[in-house]
Design a protein around this motif. Sequence first.
Motif, PDB file in Angstrom:
ATOM      1  N   ALA A 206       0.855  -1.191   0.000  1.00 43.22           N
ATOM      2  CA  ALA A 206       0.000   0.000   0.000  1.00 43.22           C
ATOM      3  C   ALA A 206       0.884   1.231   0.000  1.00 43.22           C
ATOM      4  CB  ALA A 206      -0.918   0.006   1.228  1.00 43.22           C
ATOM      5  N   GLU A 207       0.284   2.378  -0.339  1.00 44.43           N
ATOM      6  CA  GLU A 207       0.996   3.649  -0.359  1.00 44.43           C
ATOM      7  C   GLU A 207       0.199   4.699   0.392  1.00 44.43           C
ATOM      8  OE1 GLU A 207       3.058   4.916  -3.976  1.00 44.43           O
ATOM      9  OE2 GLU A 207       2.178   3.161  -4.981  1.00 44.43           O
ATOM     10  N   ASP A 225      -5.314   3.698   1.742  1.00 38.53           N
ATOM     11  CA  ASP A 225      -5.086   3.142   0.407  1.00 38.53           C
ATOM     12  C   ASP A 225      -6.020   1.962   0.150  1.00 38.53           C
ATOM     13  OD1 ASP A 225      -4.202   2.292  -2.025  1.00 38.53           O
ATOM     14  OD2 ASP A 225      -2.103   2.042  -1.427  1.00 38.53           O
TER      15      ASP A 225
END
Length: 375
Positions: A206-207, A225
């Motif tokens: 994830a970011e 995210d």
Amino acid sequence: SDPSLLVSGRMTAGESSSLTSADYRVTVDGTTSGTPDTIDITVALVNADGTPVTDTDGNAITQSYSGLTAEEGTFNSVIGGIELEFASGDAYAVGDEFLLQPTKEAASAIELAITRPEDLAFASPIRVENNINNLGDTEVISSFVTNTTVDNTFADLGASAFDGAGGIHSAGSSPTGAGGVGAPAEIYFTSATDYQVLDDAGNVIAEVTGATSFSNMLAQAEASDPAWPSEFSAMDNYPGYDFSLQGEPKAGDSFTIGYNTDGLSDTSNGLALANLQTADSMLLNNNGADSLVTFHESYSNIVTDIGQKASSADISLQAADALKSQSNNWFQSVSGVSLDEEAANLVKYQQSYAASARLLSTAQDLFNTILSVVS
């Protein structure tokens, strides 16, 4: 009511500080058939002797609920940090009462688990380390583990990312399955406010962009995210660990997350345990979250309360003894026998008897004299 009808209860996740020492009396106010059935109830906190628990204003602590789902497997949150399941649907009758005692046996269930100091787990199961080449001044200020349940089949939704073999799930062995990502194993900053969550193989999980704080890094990623694996979110508490940073990172900075093998040079668990001494985690007088105190303060309050009640009971006992003595003395003064008084009476009666005998003796002498003169 039907004695086979039951109400099940459990603690509400994250609400343990709301749990009190009181019992919970649940009264059924009504039911409604439907899909699903619903139920109306009143929950009251009561003492062990059945009297109501009151707040600081002297009002009984009670709460009514309407339209709660009444079906097996569904728990409804109520006051006092518990959830209730009404598995019998609309079979409950108005006026049915149930008593839950979640803390009654808590003290008796406390047992000594270890006897050797070396068995104390002072180290955390995970270790978060910064890359030696980091350019920013960011540092780890806390790491915490909330779940250590091991189940690599994930049949148990409570499973964590720990694999039970001295590591965390790698790519292909996590809940995402073959071809998926592994458990979070690294944080990589792409800028001062953006970072990626990676597994041990470098796959992006994830970011996060535009981060304003670096508290609970993994929780932030899950919340911000949509790419966060749904398989992770479907678990009750996965991966079961998180950490927080402090400072100003630079692009390229990274932090690795790994199993804390041997727990060398780590006392984070011990420090967390020591911090419980000053943490406000205990309820004061069942008055809700605004009345939280420390373990030490709570113990002191219990000792003070017991001492006050013992002193009050002792004063009441002394007053009762004085009243008993006073009543006994009054009774004896009215109907009792005084030995001194009776002894005095015996002497008086003895003297009266002697005087009477002397009088009779004198009369006899006179009578004999008269007879002798006449003859």
